[in-house]
Structures are given as C-alpha cells and as structure tokens.
Design an enzyme around this catalytic site. Structure first.
Site, PDB file in Angstrom:
ATOM      1  N   LYS A  81       0.856  -1.197   0.000  1.00 58.27           N
ATOM      2  CA  LYS A  81       0.000   0.000   0.000  1.00 58.27           C
ATOM      3  C   LYS A  81       0.888   1.242   0.000  1.00 58.27           C
ATOM      4  O   LYS A  81       1.925   1.273   0.668  1.00 58.27           O
ATOM      5  CB  LYS A  81      -0.892  -0.020   1.237  1.00 58.27           C
ATOM      6  CG  LYS A  81      -1.973   1.056   1.258  1.00 58.27           C
ATOM      7  CD  LYS A  81      -2.870   0.892   2.502  1.00 58.27           C
ATOM      8  CE  LYS A  81      -3.992   1.929   2.532  1.00 58.27           C
ATOM      9  NZ  LYS A  81      -4.852   1.757   3.726  1.00 58.27           N
ATOM     10  N   SER A 156      -9.765   1.663   2.731  1.00 56.50           N
ATOM     11  CA  SER A 156      -8.891   2.410   1.847  1.00 56.50           C
ATOM     12  C   SER A 156      -7.833   1.560   1.143  1.00 56.50           C
ATOM     13  O   SER A 156      -7.279   1.990   0.129  1.00 56.50           O
ATOM     14  CB  SER A 156      -8.183   3.502   2.647  1.00 56.50           C
ATOM     15  OG  SER A 156      -7.298   2.928   3.592  1.00 56.50           O
ATOM     16  N   SER A 180      -9.959  -0.546   6.921  1.00 58.67           N
ATOM     17  CA  SER A 180      -9.325  -0.370   5.612  1.00 58.67           C
ATOM     18  C   SER A 180      -8.596  -1.591   5.050  1.00 58.67           C
ATOM     19  O   SER A 180      -8.229  -1.588   3.874  1.00 58.67           O
ATOM     20  CB  SER A 180      -8.353   0.803   5.662  1.00 58.67           C
ATOM     21  OG  SER A 180      -9.052   2.014   5.572  1.00 58.67           O
TER      22      SER A 180
END
Lengths: 487, 479
Positions: A81, A156, A180
């Site tokens: 990420k 996210s 997330s």
C-alpha cells in the site's frame, strides 16, 4: 503455468524445489499486470526494474541458503500500500500533496519483508491518506473491483485488495484504521487481517490516526496471512506504541481443531438495513462453524451504536494534527503564494482532496477550545466503554463473528455524494480499531450478482492465533477462497 | 496611588543532553544549517518519536532540586500551530499531567529570604529557526535546533518586583548550572524568559489584567523590561485607561515593550494527548536514585560556606553563585590552611583580583589559567615575609598571565621584600634629607604627610621595603 495465480506457500514450494526461479515468478506477475492493470488500476507506482534486481538478489540467497521453514518469503512478489514508506521509491498516500515524495527511509514492516527476501511489485492505490472506503478518494484514480469493474474494490486499501484478487501480486500489505484492510478484502473476496494495535510497528506508515492505524496482510488464503504476520510483527524500538509481547508462530495453530471453541454472535451486528444476502451468508457461515464443533453464543456489545460517531471524532482529531506537516515548506507539493499564509493556504487547498479537507476540518473543530470536552474528550470516554464491551464479551467467548461489511461492493459513484452513507460501510469494522483488538475478514459467500461477501472474526488482544485458527478451519471446509474473478 | 506588581515567569531551558529529545541527532550549537537533522526531527511522513530518557532524567533532577512533586504518571500532548520552523505542524509538549508540580525556590531580597512557588516543570521539544536576513526574497529554515529538549519552568505569580524577578532568574540559573542540566546562556538562547506582568493598587487582593512580555533575551534585560512594563501599566491606569490582555515584545534597543498580538489573536493550540508516545511511568526507585545523585545545591553550599569557613553572607553568596567558582575557592582554601583568617583572605583574592582579571578577558572560572594551589603558595610567601601584600598583587597578575609559580616570579623579577633594617634606614634617611620642607611641616603638626614619606620610601625601594618597618623607622626619625 500461471505462477501469478499461486499463493505464497505454493510459490515457495516451487522455488524451493528449484522448479522455477524468482525471476520467473516476478515475470509472471508482471505479465498478469500487463494484461489486467488497465482494467483494475490497482497500482500507483509499478517498480519493475527494482523488482527484477530484487529477484536476482534473492535468487542468489535461494541458491546459497536453505529456505528457512515457515517464515521465509524469499522471492515472493508482494504489493505494498502506498502509505508504507519505501526507501528510494515514491510514496504518495495517493495524494497530490505527496505526488513526488521519495522517502529516504524504509518502514519497519517492509524492512522486515526485505530481510526475508520479498520482491516489491509496486505501490498500491488507496483512498487519499487512507481516508475512505472505496478508493474513490484517491488523488489519482479509482481502483476497480476485479469482480465487477463498475464497482468499487472497497477501501482504503482497495489497491492492495484488488491486486490480490486480480492476481497482480502473490499477496499484499495494507493498513487498517477503521476497516481499511478488512472491508476491501471482503469486497474483493480475499483474506485481510488487522492485527492487535501494537503488534506491528507503525514506523514508516504514514499516519492517518495514530491511535488506530495498524499494518496487516491482504492475501489469497488464511495461511498466507499467518506467514506474513510472522514477518511483520515485532516490538520496534522506533515505535513506542509497539508492544513488547512474545511472538508466536502464527502458522502453528492452522489446522487445529476448533471443537468447543466459543464464538460470540453480537446482536447489535445484525441490524436493519443490512443486505439480506450478506446476512444469509454470514448466518450460513456461523452454521458451518457450528458443524465444525464451535459453540455459538449470543452476546451483546451495547455501545456499538456509538462506534461510528466516536471514531469520526477521534480519527479526524488525530488526522487534523498528523496532516499539519504537509505545509509546502519541506517536501511534497508546494503552490506559490504572495506570503507565507498564502502559500500554506494554496498548497493545502490544491494538494488535499475534498474528503481529506473535510476530515481535517472536523478534527480541528473537535479539538478546538470550548469544544474539546464535548467532542474529543467525550469520544475518548466512549472509546473506553467500547473497549470494555469487548473485554466483557471475551470473558464468555473466544472469538466474535460478524459480517465484515453491511453490503457487498457498491457501484462507483453510488455513495460519493453522501459521506455519511460512505462512513456506514465501516460500521462493523470500526469498533475493532477503537478497542485495539485483532480482526480478520475471510470470504464466506457470493451475492446473486457474483460479488464476494466477507465474514469477520474478532479476537482478544494479542490473540490473532484464535481468529486465524477459526478462519483456517472455515476456509478449509469451504471453496469460496478458490474462486477467482473472470478478467 | 501606590501600585504593587504581580509577576510570574515562564522560563525555557535547553537541556544539555548529547542528543535530541525524540531522535539521535546531535544537539551541538552553531553547526551549518540543517546538518543535524534526520527524517524524525524534520517531520517526514510516517516517522515516530522515541523519548530520550536522559532528557526525562534531567527534568526530574531539576524538579527535585526545586522541591517539586514528581508525577509517577505523566504524558505528552501536542500543541498545534503552523509555522515554518515547526516541521510537524505541532510541538510535542505537555499539557495535562506535567512531570513536576508544586515546587519552590528561595531567593534573598534586601537580606530577607523569600519563597517563589514553582507551578510546574514540563518537558517539550524546541523549534527550529527561520532566517530572514541576507536571504533575498526568500526566508530559510534551519532545523538543527528542532527537537532539542527543552524544559519549561513556570513560577507562581509570587514575584513582586523586577529585582525579585532578577534574583529569581539568578537563583534558577545557578541551580540549573549546578545540576549540569542547562548552561544558562540567555544570549545564546539556551535559557529564555517570558514574564506575565500585572499591577494592582497596594492592598488589593484581586489581580489586575496581565500582559505577557516575550523576548527578554539577556540577564541584564530582566529588570529593565519589567521596570518598563510596570511603569507603562501604571501610566495607562493613571491616565484613566485599562490594561489590555496581550502579548508584548521587549525591544532591547529601544528599551520598551511593544504590542505583538491581542487576546483575540491568541492561538488556539488544540492540545490533545500525543498518541505516538506512551505515558511516562516514573518509578519511585528511579526518583530515589536521581535524588541521591543530586549535587550540593547553591543554598546549602552558601550556608556551609558561612558556617564552615566563617565567611560573611555576602562573600558566601558571591562565591557560591557558580559551582566552578565555589570549587576553585574550596580547593585554594584546602591547600592554604595555615591560619583561621585564611578562608576570608582567599575569598578577598577570589572576589577581588581573580574576578577582575577574569572579567578583563571575559573569561569564566572554568577558563581560568591559574590553579587554586598557586594562590595558596603565593599567600605563604606573604606569610613568610618574602613579599609584601602590595607586591603580591603584581605577583598574582603575573602568575595569571604567565602561568608561572609565585616563587619563580619573585626570583625572576627581584621582588623579594627588603627586611634588612640598615637598607631601609638608608632609604628613610635619603627621603628625609631630600624633603626638608615637608619634614618641617610634619614637625609643625601636619601629620598626614606621613603617607607622603612612606610613599617616597616605597618608591625609592621599588615597593619592596617591608611597609611596617618603613613606618616604624619614619616615626622614630621624624619625632
């Protein structure tokens, strides 16, 4: 062979038997990326050249060393990420304000992956600064759900979840502040684990809400999550909030009997407005666990109703302060201005997207003199009550079972006009962050339009082993995790 | 109407730790801009602070020396505001639950002891520096100072005059320097002082409206700035106006305070507990260990100098102001233990000649080229009659300048005192015969001319004649 389709364990077996080289695996993953990335858009940065170098280096290690048992990920291509700092590689948090930021340091979690010989495939898209549930808040573009390209992948960590589901990596790393990791894992039909707060060092994870953020794995099956947990967990002298606790081998519990294990079903999690298909799948999953010997117990987490409000006060308060450093003075994006104040205002007005600004304003308000007691302080008190709810329930049960998300993946643009609706997609995951306990999402079915549904298992503080054990038992008795989207 | 001032001081002291408070960067002063920085102290994304335990130890030390209660549980808070020298956009400080509370220090004003309460002492990080001069259209930022540990010492509003404030600052500085936790250099900014000042009619209990005076950047300005501000407030009231709550800056070149910002423009710092750092748990055992390692502090030392050496309060006060000076004094006294009056004699030399010579070169006692034993050796030469007290001053200065021992200087320069009666008599006779007019006047009763004769004899003997013998011989011959 389509190497990109494999799991960590499978790739490792092939590497160990020298049937393939690290370069073969990396090449295969990039072939897949070349084929599907245009549709998925999971990556902000693709690190092909670095990956090839890393693959060649680990190949030497594979030849020299005997692969060390369960924790090795030598030569395994992972997607990271884009809010984990990677030395020398652009780290943007999917924000214009950091569009050119190249960290001169490595996050502790990825340092540990490097030590174990992983290969970085690329940095994945996310909601800007991890604020969102769909990747629609990315400052660059929206990632598509591999199961339906018109739908969001969740967020996210939507890029990491979509990349895993689309086989654009063997596994991925995400971060979870209010869901997330788990929510996009559920919406993309993969496994996502948020560890106990303090289990994984946050050093090098760009902060959204410091008291809630945790790094965790997003993988194609439960075992891979356990393998990655073995590597990223640590007590880190660089992170005062990382816990000095014994580190178990998280794979050791996999395959153990779950007979007699008590699973709590919180009544507050089966609510009006929840998607019927989700409810049915989750209830079926509970039946399945029961058939494997688990004992379902109805429990209550009475302060659940306050979780979303509490979260949005605390997380935004911390964020308003954490994001103050993006001021155009030292690094990242800077807009011009006639004086200092003008430069600050232009930089932040142009550099941040609307959701980030909304949250900075909310948090600034909640911390303001005259409002602090009513908002921040009150929210801290409620957080304590939520924590106690879990402590009470965990006196009775070993694991709590809930849906991960009230619905399957929604359409792109469906909720962007209504932030509150968007916030509610994390209604089942937020309490876990507030309480600091670990939670995992695993696939437990599909809707009639072939969209994945996730089951959430929540454990006691520092008891990731129990949720991994139950998750593995469930996974082994079902076929959901074997399904892949048609791309 | 007579007014009384009410003053509380907020002092920031840079701690003398080797490294910064939350990272491993050096705290050295005066390096090239931005050479003592790292991703942590320049606030890059994703980095985290880790507390330097030494800084905490220094604050506890200070708290103990200032009679504070040390909190077993205290925590950091973020103070949020935007400024280019503050790279994170917040300062890690303390708000609720500071490390030290409820202390006091004692000062002496007009011969009377007064306690000044210490409200709290907390720990925080320093900011960097913005550079505006010589940079053209741009301003630059130097972050070397960012993250240097600071301690904020907040006094109760117990101070009633600029003089008390000055005494308070001196005592506070002395304690910090005795502890070795801060070098106390106000000009370099390692010790900074902000003052909250208000006035009220004498006898009134309620406080008046206060102003905060900032930028008092030198010891000599503490009194001046406060005197100005008190006079200004009195003038405002006497002209029928009202004191406005505001922050004012001391301008040392103009010698005035000027309004910087009013109450309305005051920042809302949005303090909240720092989530990146765990609360500080200070165990009793550690506090006890620190307590037992505390050095003798100025007040105790001063009292000991009075009782042990029989010094007057004034001498003891001066000598114990700085620990190195007190140490120098004690070493000299220890190696010169011949007479009971020794400690006072040495005190006179230290306060007098030694201080004068050091001041001439603006040297501190630590830079003194003279060893304490050298003074003791010289004093023994006086005792033996080898040199006179007057000659000793010359010898002392020579020792200071060359580093040579007294005996060597005396020999080299032929400064040995003349005690040979016939030699002195010869000089006395010569003076008498050369000055018949003065002799006549003396004999006529003008006795103050004795000084003139002594002076002439000393001049003739280049100051080496034993003064007592000169006196006696002159008296004998002139009577």
């Amino acid at each position: 062979m389509e190497l990109y389709r494999l799991t960590i364990t499978e790739v490792r077996d092939l590497l160990e038997r020298k049937e393939v080289s690290a370069r073969d695996v990396v090449n295969s993953v990039y072939q897949r990326i070349d084929a599907v990335e245009d549709k998925i858009k999971a990556f902000v940065t693709i690190t092909r050249d670095e990956a090839m170098k890393m693959a060649d280096e680990v190949q030497k290690r594979i030849t020299l060393e005997k692969i060390q048992g369960t924790i090795s990920i030598l030569g395994i291509p992972l997607a990271i990420k884009d809010n984990l700092c990677t030395k020398g590689i652009r780290t943007t948090c999917s924000s214009k304000i950091l569009y050119n930021f190249v960290p001169p340091y490595e996050s502790t979690a990825t340092s540990r992956l490097i030590e174990q010989g992983y290969v970085l495939i690329g940095k994945t898209n996310m909601d800007e600064f991890a604020m969102g549930s769909s990747t629609e808040n990315s400052g660059f573009f929206t990632t598509k759900n591999p199961w339906d390209l018109e739908r969001i992948p969740g967020g996210s960590s939507g890029g990491s979840a979509a990349a895993s589901a689309a086989d654009e990596c063997i596994a991925a790393i995400g971060s979870d502040t209010g869901g997330s990791i788990r929510q996009p894992a559920a919406l993309c039909g993969v496994v996502g684990l948020k560890p106990t707060y303090g289990r994984v060092s946050r050093f090098g994870l760009v902060a959204f809400a410091s008291s809630l953020d945790q790094i965790g794995p997003i993988t194609k099956n439960v075992r891979d999550s356990a393998i990655l947990m073995n590597i990223i967990s640590s007590h880190d002298p660089l992170d005062s909030t990382s816990a000095s606790v014994p580190l178990p081998d998280f794979t050791a519990v996999l395959g153990r009997d779950i007979k007699g294990i008590r699973i709590g079903i919180p009544r507050e999690y089966f609510i009006e407005g929840m998607d019927k298909e989700v409810e049915v799948s989750v209830k079926k999953a509970i039946k399945k666990l029961e058939s494997l010997g688990a004992i379902p117990v109805e429990v209550s987490l009475p302060h659940t109703g306050y979780a979303v409000a509490t979260y949005y006060v605390l997380a935004t308060s911390e964020a308003s302060s954490n994001l103050a450093r993006y001021d155009g003075v030292k690094y990242g994006f800077r807009a011009g201005g006639k004086d200092l104040m003008d430069m600050y205002m232009n930089t932040r007005a142009q550099g941040f997207g609307p959701e980030v600004k909304r949250r900075i304003m909310l948090g600034t308000y909640a911390l303001s003199s005259g409002y602090y007691e009513a908002y921040y302080k009150k929210a801290q008190q409620v957080r304590t009550l939520i924590k106690r709810d879990f402590e009470e329930v965990f006196k009775e049960v070993d694991v709590i079972v809930t849906p991960t998300s009230p619905t399957a993946a929604f359409k792109i643009g469906e909720k962007t006009a209504d932030p509150l609706q968007m916030y509610l997609s994390d209604i089942f995951t937020i309490s876990v962050n507030l309480a600091g306990v670990p939670g995992i999402s695993i696939p437990c079915g599909f809707t009639s339009n072939n969209l994945p549904i996730g089951l959430q298992l929540i454990g006691r503080h520092f008891d990731e082993e129990s949720i991994l054990k139950v998750a593995y038992a469930y996974e082994q008795s079902t076929e959901w995790h074997k399904r892949r989207p048609d791309l | 109407m007579k007014y009384e001032a009410v003053i509380g001081l907020e002092v920031h002291a840079q701690l003398l730790t080797e490294t910064k408070i939350f990272c491993g960067c050096s705290t050295k002063f005066g390096s090239e801009p931005n050479t003592q920085t790292c991703p942590i102290c320049i606030g890059m994304p994703g980095v985290l602070p880790v507390l330097n335990k030494k800084a905490l130890e220094f604050v506890i030390k200070t708290g103990l020396a200032m009679n504070c209660r040390i909190s077993p549980y205290s925590r950091f808070a973020r103070k949020n505001y935007f400024y280019p020298d503050l790279p994170k956009g917040y300062q890690i400080s303390q708000y609720e639950l500071p490390i030290c509370e409820h202390g006091f220090i004692e000062i002496i004003v007009n011969g009377e002891m007064k306690k000044i309460g210490i409200t709290r002492i907390h720990i925080e990080e320093d900011a960097g520096k913005n550079i505006h001069e010589g940079t053209g259209n741009y301003s630059f930022v130097d972050l070397n100072r960012t993250g240097v540990p600071l301690m904020e010492i907040v006094s109760e509003p117990d101070i009633r005059s600029p003089q008390e404030a000055s005494e308070y600052m001196k005592k506070l500085r002395a304690i910090l320097r005795y502890l070795g936790v801060c070098d106390g250099n106000m000009e370099q900014g390692s010790l900074r002082c902000d003052a909250n000042v208000s006035i009220r009619p004498e006898g009134q209990k309620e406080y008046g409206t206060r102003t905060e005076v900032k930028n008092i950047n030198s010891f000599k300005f503490v009194e001046k700035a406060l005197e100005y501000e008190i006079k200004r407030q009195i003038k405002v009231l006497e002209e029928g106006g009202k004191v406005i709550q505001e922050t004012r800056l001391w301008d040392s070149t103009k010698g005035i305070t000027e309004s910087m910002r009013g109450k309305e423009e005051a920042h809302d710092y949005r303090y909240f507990p720092e989530p990146d750092l765990v609360p500080m748990i200070v165990e009793r055992k550690w506090i006890d260990e620190i307590k037992s390692s505390l050095p003798e502090l100025p007040d105790v030392k001063r009292e000991r100098f009075v009782s042990e050496y029989g010094l007057p309060e004034y001498d003891a006060d001066l000598l114990t102001d700085e620990k190195p000076l007190a140490d120098w004094y004690e070493e000299a006294t220890a190696s010169y233990s011949l007479s009971v009056s020794g400690p006072k004699i040495i005190s006179n030399w230290v306060k007098g000649e030694l201080t004068r010579l050091l001041n001439e070169e603006s040297k501190t006692i630590e830079e003194c080229p003279l060893r304490p034993e050298q003074l003791a050796d010289m004093l023994r030469l006086i005792d033996k009659g080898t040199i006179s007290g007057k000659i000793a001053k010359i010898v002392f200065e020579e020792m200071y300048k060359t580093g040579k021992d007294a005996e060597e200087i005396v020999k080299e320069k032929g400064l040995i005192q003349i005690t040979d009666e016939s030699a002195i008599e010869k000089a006395v006779d010569e003076v008498i015969s050369k000055n018949p007019k003065e002799v006549a006047r003396f004999k006529a009763g003008e006795e103050k001319l004795m000084g003139f004769f002594v002076g002439q004899v000393m001049k003739l003997t280049k100051g080496k004649a034993n003064p007592q013998m000169v006196n006696e011989l002159l008296k004998k011959k002139l009577s």
